[in-house]
Motif scaffolding. Structure first.
Motif, PDB file in Angstrom:
ATOM      1  N   UNK A   1       0.817  -1.210   0.000  1.00 43.28           N
ATOM      2  CA  UNK A   1       0.000   0.000   0.000  1.00 43.28           C
ATOM      3  C   UNK A   1       0.855   1.266   0.000  1.00 43.28           C
ATOM      4  N   UNK A   2       1.949   1.261   0.744  1.00 45.21           N
ATOM      5  CA  UNK A   2       2.753   2.467   0.947  1.00 45.21           C
ATOM      6  C   UNK A   2       3.813   2.712  -0.125  1.00 45.21           C
ATOM      7  N   UNK A   3       4.468   1.678  -0.618  1.00 44.32           N
ATOM      8  CA  UNK A   3       5.636   1.857  -1.489  1.00 44.32           C
ATOM      9  C   UNK A   3       5.317   2.628  -2.778  1.00 44.32           C
ATOM     10  N   UNK A   4       4.152   2.504  -3.377  1.00 43.58           N
ATOM     11  CA  UNK A   4       3.891   3.280  -4.596  1.00 43.58           C
ATOM     12  C   UNK A   4       3.871   4.796  -4.366  1.00 43.58           C
ATOM     13  N   UNK A   5       3.736   5.221  -3.115  1.00 47.58           N
ATOM     14  CA  UNK A   5       3.624   6.643  -2.789  1.00 47.58           C
ATOM     15  C   UNK A   5       4.910   7.237  -2.220  1.00 47.58           C
ATOM     16  N   UNK A   6       5.990   6.476  -2.229  1.00 47.15           N
ATOM     17  CA  UNK A   6       7.267   6.922  -1.664  1.00 47.15           C
ATOM     18  C   UNK A   6       7.900   7.991  -2.553  1.00 47.15           C
ATOM     19  N   UNK A   7       8.307   9.106  -1.928  1.00 46.96           N
ATOM     20  CA  UNK A   7       9.039  10.165  -2.622  1.00 46.96           C
ATOM     21  C   UNK A   7      10.532  10.081  -2.343  1.00 46.96           C
ATOM     22  N   UNK A   8      10.869   9.578  -1.149  1.00 52.92           N
ATOM     23  CA  UNK A   8      12.253   9.508  -0.702  1.00 52.92           C
ATOM     24  C   UNK A   8      12.446   8.225   0.092  1.00 52.92           C
ATOM     25  N   UNK A   9      13.416   7.413  -0.330  1.00 50.01           N
ATOM     26  CA  UNK A   9      13.758   6.189   0.384  1.00 50.01           C
ATOM     27  C   UNK A   9      15.137   6.396   0.992  1.00 50.01           C
ATOM     28  N   UNK A  10      15.220   6.355   2.317  1.00 48.54           N
ATOM     29  CA  UNK A  10      16.491   6.535   3.023  1.00 48.54           C
ATOM     30  C   UNK A  10      16.945   5.165   3.507  1.00 48.54           C
ATOM     31  N   UNK A  11      18.147   4.778   3.085  1.00 51.11           N
ATOM     32  CA  UNK A  11      18.713   3.468   3.397  1.00 51.11           C
ATOM     33  C   UNK A  11      19.941   3.715   4.257  1.00 51.11           C
ATOM     34  N   UNK A  12      19.933   3.202   5.478  1.00 51.78           N
ATOM     35  CA  UNK A  12      20.999   3.521   6.428  1.00 51.78           C
ATOM     36  C   UNK A  12      21.636   2.248   6.974  1.00 51.78           C
ATOM     37  N   UNK A  13      22.968   2.166   6.856  1.00 51.65           N
ATOM     38  CA  UNK A  13      23.753   1.131   7.518  1.00 51.65           C
ATOM     39  C   UNK A  13      23.357  -0.293   7.200  1.00 51.65           C
TER      40      UNK A  13
ATOM     41  N   UNK B   1      21.514   6.583   0.182  1.00 51.53           N
ATOM     42  CA  UNK B   1      22.176   5.516   0.925  1.00 51.53           C
ATOM     43  C   UNK B   1      23.217   6.146   1.849  1.00 51.53           C
ATOM     44  N   UNK B   2      23.065   5.909   3.149  1.00 51.61           N
ATOM     45  CA  UNK B   2      24.008   6.376   4.158  1.00 51.61           C
ATOM     46  C   UNK B   2      24.688   5.125   4.697  1.00 51.61           C
ATOM     47  N   UNK B   3      25.978   4.970   4.355  1.00 50.44           N
ATOM     48  CA  UNK B   3      26.649   3.714   4.667  1.00 50.44           C
ATOM     49  C   UNK B   3      28.161   3.918   4.592  1.00 50.44           C
ATOM     50  N   UNK B   4      28.922   2.968   5.091  1.00 52.05           N
ATOM     51  CA  UNK B   4      30.384   3.058   4.979  1.00 52.05           C
ATOM     52  C   UNK B   4      30.850   2.915   3.539  1.00 52.05           C
ATOM     53  N   UNK B   5      30.194   2.033   2.799  1.00 50.80           N
ATOM     54  CA  UNK B   5      30.571   1.818   1.407  1.00 50.80           C
ATOM     55  C   UNK B   5      29.313   1.765   0.551  1.00 50.80           C
ATOM     56  N   UNK B   6      29.450   2.049  -0.728  1.00 51.77           N
ATOM     57  CA  UNK B   6      28.295   1.978  -1.624  1.00 51.77           C
ATOM     58  C   UNK B   6      27.762   0.546  -1.709  1.00 51.77           C
TER      59      UNK B   6
ATOM     60  N   UNK C   1      19.684   8.481  -7.284  1.00 51.27           N
ATOM     61  CA  UNK C   1      20.455   7.806  -6.241  1.00 51.27           C
ATOM     62  C   UNK C   1      21.583   8.690  -5.738  1.00 51.27           C
ATOM     63  N   UNK C   2      21.750   8.709  -4.396  1.00 53.06           N
ATOM     64  CA  UNK C   2      22.798   9.516  -3.779  1.00 53.06           C
ATOM     65  C   UNK C   2      23.458   8.689  -2.691  1.00 53.06           C
ATOM     66  N   UNK C   3      24.782   8.725  -2.650  1.00 48.98           N
ATOM     67  CA  UNK C   3      25.537   8.004  -1.627  1.00 48.98           C
ATOM     68  C   UNK C   3      26.176   8.991  -0.666  1.00 48.98           C
ATOM     69  N   UNK C   4      25.868   8.850   0.611  1.00 46.30           N
ATOM     70  CA  UNK C   4      26.483   9.638   1.669  1.00 46.30           C
ATOM     71  C   UNK C   4      27.342   8.673   2.480  1.00 46.30           C
ATOM     72  N   UNK C   5      28.620   8.597   2.168  1.00 50.03           N
ATOM     73  CA  UNK C   5      29.485   7.592   2.771  1.00 50.03           C
ATOM     74  C   UNK C   5      30.400   8.124   3.851  1.00 50.03           C
ATOM     75  N   UNK C   6      30.980   7.169   4.565  1.00 53.04           N
ATOM     76  CA  UNK C   6      31.948   7.486   5.587  1.00 53.04           C
ATOM     77  C   UNK C   6      31.612   6.852   6.915  1.00 53.04           C
ATOM     78  N   UNK C   7      32.509   7.047   7.866  1.00 49.39           N
ATOM     79  CA  UNK C   7      32.293   6.558   9.216  1.00 49.39           C
ATOM     80  C   UNK C   7      31.581   7.625  10.019  1.00 49.39           C
ATOM     81  N   UNK C   8      30.704   7.215  10.879  1.00 46.36           N
ATOM     82  CA  UNK C   8      29.902   8.155  11.657  1.00 46.36           C
ATOM     83  C   UNK C   8      30.755   8.952  12.647  1.00 46.36           C
ATOM     84  N   UNK C   9      31.887   8.408  13.047  1.00 42.80           N
ATOM     85  CA  UNK C   9      32.711   9.085  14.038  1.00 42.80           C
ATOM     86  C   UNK C   9      33.759  10.016  13.411  1.00 42.80           C
ATOM     87  N   UNK C  10      33.697  10.238  12.108  1.00 50.31           N
ATOM     88  CA  UNK C  10      34.673  11.115  11.460  1.00 50.31           C
ATOM     89  C   UNK C  10      34.034  12.359  10.944  1.00 50.31           C
TER      90      UNK C  10
END
Length: 84
Positions: free
Chosen positions: A19-31, A54-59, A75-84
């Protein structure tokens, strides 16, 4: 809510996704490695018009159609370690 590795997804996930996925404007994928179904299916089930961040250490997600190239418009990749 948070689902830990090897824990089952709540029943509501399976009830709401169709029901919900057809109406998604932004999918945030984390870790995540995006290697485990059914959660990884959200990547290719999201509408072509939906942005995917995608928020993750690697693509991840190449086999699921995620494209981090300069040609990608969704698609957008926001990479790196959270502590840096």
């Amino acid at each position: 809510s948070i689902v830990l590795f090897r824990s089952p997804l709540p029943k509501e996930f399976f009830q709401r996704v169709p029901e919900d996925i057809p109406h998604v404007d932004l999918l945030i994928i984390i870790g995540t490695s995006l290697a485990v179904a059914p959660a990884n299916t959200l990547v290719f089930r999201s509408p072509q018009t939906a942005m995917r961040v995608v928020v993750n250490r690697e693509p991840v997600g190449f086999g699921l159609g995620i494209d981090y190239s300069s040609y990608s418009k969704r698609d957008y990749f926001a990479g790196g370690d959270i502590d840096r």
